[in-house]
Design a protein around this motif. Structure first.
Motif, mmCIF file in Angstrom:
data_model
loop_
_atom_site.group_PDB
_atom_site.id
_atom_site.type_symbol
_atom_site.label_atom_id
_atom_site.label_comp_id
_atom_site.label_asym_id
_atom_site.label_seq_id
_atom_site.Cartn_x
_atom_site.Cartn_y
_atom_site.Cartn_z
ATOM 1 N N ARG A 233 0.826 -1.211 0.000
ATOM 2 C CA ARG A 233 0.000 0.000 0.000
ATOM 3 C C ARG A 233 0.857 1.257 0.000
ATOM 4 N NH1 ARG A 233 -4.645 0.544 4.488
ATOM 5 N NH2 ARG A 233 -2.819 0.722 5.845
ATOM 6 N N ASP A 234 2.148 1.097 0.354
ATOM 7 C CA ASP A 234 3.063 2.236 0.335
ATOM 8 C C ASP A 234 3.632 2.491 -1.061
ATOM 9 O OD1 ASP A 234 4.524 -0.072 0.227
ATOM 10 O OD2 ASP A 234 6.121 0.625 1.540
ATOM 11 N N ILE A 235 3.001 1.914 -2.105
ATOM 12 C CA ILE A 235 3.371 2.091 -3.516
ATOM 13 C C ILE A 235 4.773 1.532 -3.773
ATOM 14 C CG2 ILE A 235 3.078 3.673 -5.472
ATOM 15 C CD1 ILE A 235 2.052 5.756 -3.602
ATOM 16 N N SER A 236 5.108 0.459 -3.102
ATOM 17 C CA SER A 236 6.402 -0.190 -3.298
ATOM 18 C C SER A 236 6.196 -1.566 -3.917
ATOM 19 C CB SER A 236 7.138 -0.339 -1.962
ATOM 20 O OG SER A 236 6.465 -1.269 -1.124
ATOM 21 N N LEU A 237 7.270 -2.074 -4.520
ATOM 22 C CA LEU A 237 7.298 -3.440 -5.037
ATOM 23 C C LEU A 237 8.437 -4.172 -4.335
ATOM 24 C CD1 LEU A 237 6.760 -3.069 -8.903
ATOM 25 C CD2 LEU A 237 5.156 -4.008 -7.238
ATOM 26 N N PHE B 177 11.681 -1.943 -4.546
ATOM 27 C CA PHE B 177 11.550 -0.707 -5.313
ATOM 28 C C PHE B 177 10.533 0.176 -4.594
ATOM 29 C CE2 PHE B 177 12.384 -4.120 -8.407
ATOM 30 C CZ PHE B 177 13.597 -3.686 -8.905
ATOM 31 N N LYS B 178 10.943 1.367 -4.196
ATOM 32 C CA LYS B 178 10.062 2.269 -3.472
ATOM 33 C C LYS B 178 9.504 3.336 -4.415
ATOM 34 C CE LYS B 178 12.451 1.684 0.958
ATOM 35 N NZ LYS B 178 13.146 2.362 2.079
ATOM 36 N N ASP B 179 8.278 3.772 -4.097
ATOM 37 C CA ASP B 179 7.621 4.843 -4.871
ATOM 38 C C ASP B 179 7.648 4.539 -6.365
ATOM 39 O OD1 ASP B 179 7.206 6.252 -2.495
ATOM 40 O OD2 ASP B 179 9.180 7.177 -2.615
ATOM 41 N N VAL B 180 7.189 3.343 -6.714
ATOM 42 C CA VAL B 180 7.204 2.923 -8.117
ATOM 43 C C VAL B 180 6.220 3.748 -8.935
ATOM 44 C CG1 VAL B 180 6.883 0.969 -9.670
ATOM 45 C CG2 VAL B 180 7.883 0.601 -7.413
ATOM 46 N N HIS B 181 5.060 4.038 -8.361
ATOM 47 C CA HIS B 181 4.039 4.837 -9.036
ATOM 48 C C HIS B 181 3.644 6.004 -8.141
ATOM 49 C CE1 HIS B 181 3.130 1.874 -12.295
ATOM 50 N NE2 HIS B 181 3.570 1.018 -11.392
ATOM 51 N N PRO B 182 3.131 7.079 -8.730
ATOM 52 C CA PRO B 182 2.679 8.202 -7.902
ATOM 53 C C PRO B 182 1.477 7.860 -7.030
ATOM 54 C CG PRO B 182 3.061 8.898 -10.173
ATOM 55 C CD PRO B 182 3.128 7.410 -10.161
ATOM 56 N N MET B 183 0.636 6.929 -7.517
ATOM 57 C CA MET B 183 -0.566 6.553 -6.767
ATOM 58 C C MET B 183 -0.660 5.027 -6.708
ATOM 59 S SD MET B 183 -3.188 9.428 -8.321
ATOM 60 C CE MET B 183 -4.549 8.900 -7.281
ATOM 61 N N GLN B 184 -1.779 4.546 -6.205
ATOM 62 C CA GLN B 184 -1.954 3.137 -5.877
ATOM 63 C C GLN B 184 -1.669 2.207 -7.065
ATOM 64 O OE1 GLN B 184 -2.803 2.408 -2.603
ATOM 65 N NE2 GLN B 184 -2.178 0.362 -3.168
ATOM 66 N N ILE B 185 -0.962 1.095 -6.772
ATOM 67 C CA ILE B 185 -0.711 0.051 -7.769
ATOM 68 C C ILE B 185 -1.958 -0.823 -7.864
ATOM 69 C CG2 ILE B 185 0.714 -1.944 -8.366
ATOM 70 C CD1 ILE B 185 2.999 -0.627 -6.812
ATOM 71 N N THR B 186 -2.445 -1.024 -9.078
ATOM 72 C CA THR B 186 -3.687 -1.769 -9.271
ATOM 73 C C THR B 186 -3.474 -3.179 -9.809
ATOM 74 O OG1 THR B 186 -3.874 -0.704 -11.431
ATOM 75 C CG2 THR B 186 -5.076 0.296 -9.602
ATOM 76 N N SER B 187 -2.356 -3.429 -10.488
ATOM 77 C CA SER B 187 -2.135 -4.759 -11.067
ATOM 78 C C SER B 187 -0.650 -4.935 -11.350
ATOM 79 C CB SER B 187 -2.939 -4.924 -12.370
ATOM 80 O OG SER B 187 -2.722 -6.205 -12.950
ATOM 81 N N LEU B 188 -0.185 -6.174 -11.279
ATOM 82 C CA LEU B 188 1.196 -6.484 -11.644
ATOM 83 C C LEU B 188 1.251 -7.886 -12.233
ATOM 84 C CD1 LEU B 188 3.258 -7.252 -8.404
ATOM 85 C CD2 LEU B 188 0.848 -6.750 -8.333
ATOM 86 N N ALA B 189 2.238 -8.114 -13.113
ATOM 87 C CA ALA B 189 2.342 -9.386 -13.813
ATOM 88 C C ALA B 189 3.774 -9.627 -14.252
ATOM 89 C CB ALA B 189 1.414 -9.414 -15.033
ATOM 90 N N PHE B 190 4.199 -10.903 -14.215
ATOM 91 C CA PHE B 190 5.492 -11.315 -14.748
ATOM 92 C C PHE B 190 5.319 -11.786 -16.180
ATOM 93 C CE2 PHE B 190 6.940 -11.963 -10.270
ATOM 94 C CZ PHE B 190 8.120 -11.248 -10.355
ATOM 95 N N SER B 191 6.365 -11.623 -16.964
ATOM 96 C CA SER B 191 6.376 -12.222 -18.292
ATOM 97 C C SER B 191 6.534 -13.736 -18.168
ATOM 98 C CB SER B 191 7.516 -11.632 -19.131
ATOM 99 O OG SER B 191 8.772 -11.893 -18.512
ATOM 100 N N ASN B 192 6.118 -14.439 -19.194
ATOM 101 C CA ASN B 192 6.224 -15.904 -19.205
ATOM 102 C C ASN B 192 7.634 -16.288 -19.645
ATOM 103 O OD1 ASN B 192 5.490 -18.623 -19.096
ATOM 104 N ND2 ASN B 192 4.901 -18.634 -21.263
#
Length: 631
Positions: free
Chosen positions: A351-355, A380-395
């Motif tokens: 929720r702190d916009i980190s990965l 990774f901190k502060d990846v986006h300015p606002m909330q992250i909604t989705s993430l995915a790895f490549s195959n």
């Protein structure tokens, strides 16, 4: 110096809610979102991005969806049908159609090469309005839409869209789940992708709790394991051609606290299959107290309650986790092959916009598989300015063996999107690790993330800091030894040339054999003027220090002049024209004591003994031509 994990960022014209990589092309990323139905002025779109460059994202295609309908709420990229790559998405119909009970929320889009078409074009679906697209390398067209949910509720939407990993010549299973704004009831619909509009149904699940997450793993030809969880329970179902209507089995329930107050029960946030026996759960601790990664092991029979095989508390800065993605770096070549030694890479959005990135290894010995501890290796901190909604790895598909020097570098890509209209792709380097055949491991190398873990980096930093402090301490000790300010331990004077010792500054003690080069003409200070004399000039502070110590190296001559009290040292045989203290009159003694006392260099408790042996001039006259130094 280039970063170990390069990243690329792009800002689109609409808020993003879903992303997924093409399973057959790790460089192609599909994102979707929009402003929803209404007059917000923000369109609803699906965009295709080329991620082949680790520091740049290139938009290769974009489809403008109807502004009268809802935005894309979820999507998943599937296999190809002809030249088109199929994208399954959740898009609610217009509010008017929803009111009439005609919510065709399940959409299928096709992405295929533009084939030299120029200018704007229209991609027309089999049913529904046309999809406008921009001139690009690919064209996006709607290929079908249908309604899969049986519910008549008007506030539902397709919150989750998930597909199983694709295998050649094997049907791909999918699941869609409802999300509701006012009711906790949930509906899960299972389907396969052999048909488009509508897809072939493979059963469904009704629940009085909203499904938090779902996932598939294929275990054989036309055999799958399906799992879903609500906030507190985990369910598993085996899917074959004969078991589509079977109810899922409850395999795990989160334990509540034993506090006499209201129970504090953790809640699940995401789940993924690692192997057919292992489930990875992302759990949020109650009252926003943190998050935990847990690996659950299913019983060998597939029935009964799971046990926790591994668990890791996430850093305290993550008070709540919002999403998770997992990549298998050595997947089986076909669904019937057993899982061999591998490493799983885990990404958690906070929720702190980190990965936060983690890794866990699977060790296989015969029919026994063990998982190592979950280890964090990058944040990774502060990846986006606002909330992250989705993430995915490549195959990730390992290159053909054997791996040689000519094999190109391998990478794993992690994409994340947010409501701030931003998409970020991190590129993780992978490295082959040769395994031991004697231990029963694979005869061919497998790929792993070869980055230092957070603990390793912290340990290395501590060690380097200690070494730096020790070097600084040795350096300071050596300087102070040269200056004579500390006891000798390093014997630095014997190891440094005299010229170096001079460069370190005037020492408190001169090294043995040092020939003083003190000039006969001292340097002036701010408050005392000096005059030349046949004797050596001595500063008043040094002179009175010698008086207090009772030392005598010659004849000291004091006189009163325009610059104040002045002093010079003469040899025993030199003429100085002064008068010793004992020969001064009482009046002259009192005046000299007053002068010295006013200057702060003499006090009553010192007595007159320290003044004996000193030669004084007349209190108002000049005695000799001493070169004096003062305060």
């Amino acid at each position: 110096m280039a970063p170990l994990i390069p990243s690329a960022k792009a800002t689109l014209s609409y808020p993003l809610y879903a992303c997924d990589f093409d399973p057959l092309d790790a460089n192609r990323l599909v994102v979707g979102g929009g402003g929803g139905a209404g007059r917000s002025g923000v369109g609803n779109k699906i965009t295709v991005l080329d991620t082949s460059k680790s520091t740049e994202l290139i938009e290769v295609s974009e489809a403008d969806l109807s502004k009268d309908e809802d935005n894309v709420t979820s999507l998943a990229v599937g296999q190809r049908k002809g030249r088109a790559t199929l994208v399954y998405a959740g898009v609610n119909s217009s509010p008017q159609d929803v009111e009439r009970g005609k919510n065709t929320h399940f959409r299928v889009f096709g992405i295929e090469p533009a084939g030299g078409a120029k200018g704007k074009g229209k991609g027309k679906g089999k049913s529904g309005p046309a999809v406008e697209e921009k001139p690009s390398e690919y064209k996006i067209a709607e290929m079908g839409r249908s309604k899969l949910f049986e519910s008549k509720e008007k506030d539902i939407y397709q919150r989750i869209t998930r597909l199983s990993k694709p295998f050649a010549h094997q049907p791909q299973l999918g699941a869609v789940c409802t999300g509701r704004f006012t009711s906790p009831m949930s509906e899960i619909v299972l389907f396969d992708t052999s048909a488009i509009a509508p897809p072939n149904s493979r059963g469904g699940v009704q629940s009085n709790r909203e499904a938090v997450d779902v996932d598939f793993i294929q275990t054989g030809d036309n055999e799958y394991m399906f799992a879903y969880c609500d906030v507190h329970d985990v369910y598993v179902k085996k899917i074959t051609s004969k078991t589509d209507e079977d109810e899922p089995d409850l395999v795990y329930t989160t334990p509540g606290s034993r506090s006499p107050e209201k129970p504090a029960v953790p809640s699940f946030r995401a789940m993924r299959w690692l192997t057919k026996d292992l489930l990875l759960m992302l759990t949020n601790i109650s009252r926003d107290s943190g998050a935990v990664l847990q690996i659950l092991r299913l019983p060998p029979s597939g029935k009964g309650e799971c046990r926790i095989a591994q668990s890791l508390r996430l850093p305290d800065r993550i008070t709540k986790a919002t999403g998770m993605a997992v990549a298998n770096l050595t997947p089986p070549l076909n669904p019937s092959s057993p899982q061999d030694y591998t490493q799983f890479v885990i990404a958690v959005a906070g929720r702190d916009i980190s990965l936060s990135l983690f890794k866990v290894d699977l060790q296989v010995e015969g029919a026994i598989s063990l998982v190592t501890k979950i280890k964090a290796f990058k944040t990774f901190k502060d990846v986006h300015p606002m909330q992250i909604t989705s993430l995915a790895f490549s195959n990730f598909v390992p290159p053909t063996h054997p791996v040689t020097a000519s094999t190109p570098p391998q990478y794993l890509k992690l994409a994340s999107v947010g409501v701030s209209n931003t998409v970020v792709v991190h590129t993780l380097p992978l490295f082959p690790v040769p395994l031991s055949v004697k231990r029963g491991q694979s005869k061919t190398p497998r790929y792993v993330v070869a980055l230092p873990s957070t603990k390793a980096v912290f340990g290395g930093t501590v060690i380097l800091s200690i070494i730096g402090v020790l070097i600084a301490a040795i350096f300071i000790q050596g300087i102070l030894e040269v200056r004579g300010g500390v006891p000798v331990y390093l014997n630095a004077r014997n190891h440094l040339p005299v010229i170096w010792q001079e460069a370190l500054g005037r020492p408190y003690e001169f090294p043995p054999g040092y020939n003083t080069l003190t000039s006969a003409v001292p340097h002036p200070s701010d408050d005392v003027n000096y005059e030349e004399d046949s004797g050596s000039a001595v500063r008043l502070p040094g002179f009175f220090a010698k008086l207090k110590q009772g030392s005598s190296e010659g004849v000291y001559v004091l006189k009163e002049g325009p610059g104040g009290v002045k002093v010079a040292m003469h040899g025993e045989e030199e003429k100085h024209g002064g008068v010793k203290w004992e020969a001064l009159s009482r009046e002259q003694k009192e005046k000299w004591k007053g002068k010295l006392k006013a200057a702060g260099h003499w006090a009553e408790e010192m007595g007159e003994t320290v003044l004996k042996g000193v030669v004084f001039g007349e209190i108002a006259g000049a005695v000799g031509q001493a070169v004096a130094g003062g305060l």
